[in-house]
Design an enzyme around this catalytic site. Structure first.
Site, PDB file in Angstrom:
ATOM      1  N   GLY A   1      42.406  25.397   2.447  1.00 10.66           N
ATOM      2  CA  GLY A   1      43.332  25.496   3.582  1.00 10.66           C
ATOM      3  C   GLY A   1      42.872  26.487   4.629  1.00 10.66           C
TER       4      GLY A   1
ATOM      5  CB  VAL B   1      45.642  31.159   4.530  1.00  7.65           C
ATOM      6  CG1 VAL B   1      45.617  32.553   3.918  1.00  7.65           C
ATOM      7  CG2 VAL B   1      46.660  31.105   5.665  1.00  7.65           C
TER       8      VAL B   1
ATOM      9  CB  SER C   1      40.162  19.744  -2.596  1.00 10.43           C
ATOM     10  OG  SER C   1      40.976  19.526  -1.499  1.00 10.43           O
TER      11      SER C   1
ATOM     12  CB  CYS D   1      51.479  35.426   9.914  1.00 13.28           C
ATOM     13  SG  CYS D   1      52.454  33.950  10.228  1.00 13.28           S
TER      14      CYS D   1
ATOM     15  NE  ARG E   1      54.213  26.968  14.992  1.00 14.23           N
ATOM     16  CZ  ARG E   1      53.985  27.836  14.006  1.00 14.23           C
ATOM     17  NH1 ARG E   1      53.052  28.771  14.117  1.00 14.23           N
ATOM     18  NH2 ARG E   1      54.702  27.784  12.894  1.00 14.23           N
TER      19      ARG E   1
ATOM     20  CG  HIS F   1      51.177  34.548  15.085  1.00 10.24           C
ATOM     21  ND1 HIS F   1      50.633  33.303  15.310  1.00 10.24           N
ATOM     22  CD2 HIS F   1      51.798  34.478  13.871  1.00 10.24           C
ATOM     23  CE1 HIS F   1      50.906  32.518  14.261  1.00 10.24           C
ATOM     24  NE2 HIS F   1      51.599  33.206  13.382  1.00 10.24           N
TER      25      HIS F   1
ATOM     26  CG  ASN G   1      47.704  33.073  13.062  1.00  9.62           C
ATOM     27  OD1 ASN G   1      46.991  33.179  14.060  1.00  9.62           O
ATOM     28  ND2 ASN G   1      47.812  31.947  12.391  1.00  9.62           N
TER      29      ASN G   1
HETATM   30  N1  LIG Z   1      48.497  29.921   8.297  1.00  6.90           N
HETATM   31  C1  LIG Z   1      48.998  31.144   8.377  1.00  6.90           C
HETATM   32  O1  LIG Z   1      48.827  31.867   9.384  1.00  6.90           O
HETATM   33  C2  LIG Z   1      49.773  31.707   7.242  1.00  6.90           C
HETATM   34  C3  LIG Z   1      50.154  33.036   7.324  1.00  6.90           C
HETATM   35  C4  LIG Z   1      50.865  33.594   6.277  1.00  6.90           C
HETATM   36  C5  LIG Z   1      51.186  32.816   5.193  1.00  6.90           C
HETATM   37  N2  LIG Z   1      50.811  31.515   5.137  1.00  6.90           N
HETATM   38  C6  LIG Z   1      51.152  30.752   3.925  1.00  6.90           C
HETATM   39  O2  LIG Z   1      49.946  30.437   3.223  1.00  6.90           O
HETATM   40  C7  LIG Z   1      50.086  29.180   2.542  1.00  6.90           C
HETATM   41  C8  LIG Z   1      48.952  28.245   2.951  1.00  6.90           C
HETATM   42  O3  LIG Z   1      48.938  28.093   4.339  1.00  6.90           O
HETATM   43  P1  LIG Z   1      47.757  27.373   5.138  1.00  6.90           P
HETATM   44  O4  LIG Z   1      48.099  27.619   6.559  1.00  6.90           O
HETATM   45  O5  LIG Z   1      46.415  27.767   4.622  1.00  6.90           O
HETATM   46  O6  LIG Z   1      48.039  25.819   4.749  1.00  6.90           O
HETATM   47  P2  LIG Z   1      47.008  24.569   4.695  1.00  6.90           P
HETATM   48  O7  LIG Z   1      45.926  24.727   5.680  1.00  6.90           O
HETATM   49  O8  LIG Z   1      47.891  23.375   4.787  1.00  6.90           O
HETATM   50  O9  LIG Z   1      46.391  24.662   3.217  1.00  6.90           O
HETATM   51  C9  LIG Z   1      47.145  24.419   2.052  1.00  6.90           C
HETATM   52  C10 LIG Z   1      46.283  24.643   0.803  1.00  6.90           C
HETATM   53  O10 LIG Z   1      47.092  24.417  -0.360  1.00  6.90           O
HETATM   54  C11 LIG Z   1      46.410  23.489  -1.218  1.00  6.90           C
HETATM   55  N3  LIG Z   1      47.349  22.678  -2.005  1.00  6.90           N
HETATM   56  C12 LIG Z   1      48.251  21.766  -1.563  1.00  6.90           C
HETATM   57  N4  LIG Z   1      48.854  21.175  -2.628  1.00  6.90           N
HETATM   58  C13 LIG Z   1      48.317  21.713  -3.751  1.00  6.90           C
HETATM   59  C14 LIG Z   1      48.506  21.517  -5.144  1.00  6.90           C
HETATM   60  N5  LIG Z   1      49.387  20.619  -5.614  1.00  6.90           N
HETATM   61  N6  LIG Z   1      47.765  22.242  -6.021  1.00  6.90           N
HETATM   62  C15 LIG Z   1      46.854  23.138  -5.577  1.00  6.90           C
HETATM   63  N7  LIG Z   1      46.609  23.367  -4.255  1.00  6.90           N
HETATM   64  C16 LIG Z   1      47.343  22.671  -3.357  1.00  6.90           C
HETATM   65  C17 LIG Z   1      45.648  22.618  -0.253  1.00  6.90           C
HETATM   66  O11 LIG Z   1      44.632  21.927  -0.962  1.00  6.90           O
HETATM   67  P3  LIG Z   1      44.095  20.455  -0.464  1.00  6.90           P
HETATM   68  O12 LIG Z   1      43.151  20.745   0.669  1.00  6.90           O
HETATM   69  O13 LIG Z   1      43.403  19.954  -1.673  1.00  6.90           O
HETATM   70  O14 LIG Z   1      45.290  19.672  -0.057  1.00  6.90           O
HETATM   71  C18 LIG Z   1      45.092  23.686   0.702  1.00  6.90           C
HETATM   72  O15 LIG Z   1      44.005  24.348   0.114  1.00  6.90           O
HETATM   73  C19 LIG Z   1      51.491  28.714   2.880  1.00  6.90           C
HETATM   74  O16 LIG Z   1      52.359  29.149   1.846  1.00  6.90           O
HETATM   75  C20 LIG Z   1      51.809  29.421   4.168  1.00  6.90           C
HETATM   76  O17 LIG Z   1      53.185  29.584   4.378  1.00  6.90           O
HETATM   77  C21 LIG Z   1      50.095  30.945   6.139  1.00  6.90           C
END
Ligand SMILES: NC(=O)c1ccc[n+]([C@@H]2O[C@H](COP(=O)([O-])OP(=O)(O)OC[C@H]3O[C@@H](n4cnc5c(N)ncnc54)[C@H](OP(=O)(O)O)[C@@H]3O)[C@@H](O)[C@H]2O)c1
Length: 339
Positions: A17, A19, A45, A133, A239, A246, A319
């Site tokens: 993902g 992050v 993946s 974030c 957004r 951010h 962020n």
């Molecule tokens: N983006 C930010 O700025 C930010 C900041 C603070 C907190 N967060 C939090 O961090 C988390 C991830 O955010 P992101 O922005 O990186 O999201 P993202 O880009 O959508 O990535 C999600 C990740 O979770 C994995 N995943 C989904 N379903 C799964 C499962 N059943 N088993 C194992 N892995 C699974 C995905 O794997 P696949 O690729 O295989 O689907 C991917 O690696 C969220 O909880 C979000 O709220 C994000």
């Protein structure tokens, strides 16, 4: 509890993902003492390879036995996965730093920003939560002001990048922009409205009180991290069509009066902050310049002339770094420092 070692077996859960990718990069850039890096994501993946320190590592799907032998796991795969798998990992003896919202308000789980409340790390029972974030960058700035002049009330409006929603939202902003410039019809899959060339006053779910979950996260997490329930805070989270970084407009009311120069002096000495504030030379932080940086940048510091003791400012941070991956790695660094 973490045992002192020279090198640690580290896992990134959600490695594919937005992050997760940044976590892998941050571990390498900060020379975190990694013995072995294990990468986990969904079954979709499994077998995919990602690079860490010029080595290719295969992504694994999660299993009950996955966490055996792992010392520290950085979770970033969403709240549902953290709910199920963080306790499994903690039970296997691994310390979890969880980036999702799942455990943040659990009274048994410390919610930590290393510049603000590193002392709370001592209380952990296997899971440590990484804040939201938009909260992280704000509390880094609020803490030194609170220490100097006791904050009474904060009014915050955020301007949040699409990468805060994850990889699919980054793709959606790119695709919509390309389609619009090519006179094609656009698709809206991630957000309820077009995000390209638009602004949406809506982040996360709407709650019964009319606020969004993101707005209430900023209120509740700030009080928990600062260890002060008397701070009054109201948020509007928005957004914007920015890929990374951010921005936040902060209005802060304090008990003791601080001049803008005093605020500049206080923030200049505080950890994790760069004061970037020479408006007459057009010097103020913008997300394009702060993307990829570790610090929280502060500019437009000025008196709120409508109240007795008020300060306005504009703060920007990346962020994906301070708002997520970097803060998680800094927590892990503090853990190994005190192991
Ligand atoms: N983006 C930010 O700025 C930010 C900041 C603070 C907190 N967060 C939090 O961090 C988390 C991830 O955010 P992101 O922005 O990186 O999201 P993202 O880009 O959508 O990535 C999600 C990740 O979770 C994995 N995943 C989904 N379903 C799964 C499962 N059943 N088993 C194992 N892995 C699974 C995905 O794997 P696949 O690729 O295989 O689907 C991917 O690696 C969220 O909880 C979000 O709220 C994000």
């Amino acid at each position: 509890m973490l045992k002192k070692k020279t090198r640690y077996v580290v896992a990134v859960v959600g490695a594919t993902g937005a992050v997760g990718n940044e976590m892998i990069k941050t571990l390498g850039q900060r020379n975190f003492p990694v013995e072995t890096l294990r990468l986990f994501a969904s079954e979709r993946s499994e077998g995919k390879t990602l690079e860490f320190n010029d080595k290719k590592i295969s992504v694994e799907a999660l299993k009950d036995t996955s966490f055996k032998g792992i010392d520290i796991a950085l979770f970033s795969a969403g709240a549902e996965r953290s709910k199920i798998w963080a306790p499994v990992a903690a039970k296997s003896g691994c310390v979890v730093v969880d980036n999702s919202s799942q455990w943040r308000m659990d009274p048994e789980v410390p919610l930590v920003v290393p510049e603000v409340n590193p002392h709370d790390l001592k209380k952990h029972k296997g899971i440590i939560a990484n804040p939201n974030c938009s909260t992280i960058q704000m509390v880094v700035v609020l803490k030194p002001i609170h220490d100097a002049a006791k904050i009474k009330r904060v009014v915050v409006t955020t301007f949040q990048a699409v990468s805060g929603t994850g990889q699919k939202a980054i793709n959606e902003l790119m695709q919509q922009t390309a389609d619009l410039l090519n006179f094609k019809e656009i698709q809206c899959n991630v957000y309820p409205y077009q995000i390209a060339f638009n602004v949406l006053p809506h982040i996360d779910k709407f709650l019964e009180n009319g606020y969004t979950k993101e707005e209430m996260k900023m209120v509740n997490e700030t009080r928990k991290i600062m260890g002060d329930n008397s701070i009054r805070l109201t948020a509007t989270t928005v957004r914007v069509p920015v890929f990374r970084g951010h921005s936040e407009s902060l209005n802060i009311e304090t008990e003791k009066k601080l001049s803008p120069n005093e605020v500049r002096a206080i923030l200049s000495k505080a950890p994790g902050i760069i004061v970037y504030d020479v408006p007459e030379k057009n010097i103020y932080p913008v997300p394009l310049n702060v993307a990829g940086k570790d610090d929280t940048y502060v500019g437009r510091i000025r008196e709120d002339e409508s109240i007795e003791n008020g300060i306005n400012m504009w703060i920007v941070a990346d962020n994906l770094r301070k708002g997520a991956a970097l803060n998680a790695v800094q927590i892990a660094e503090k853990l190994i420092e005190t192991a």
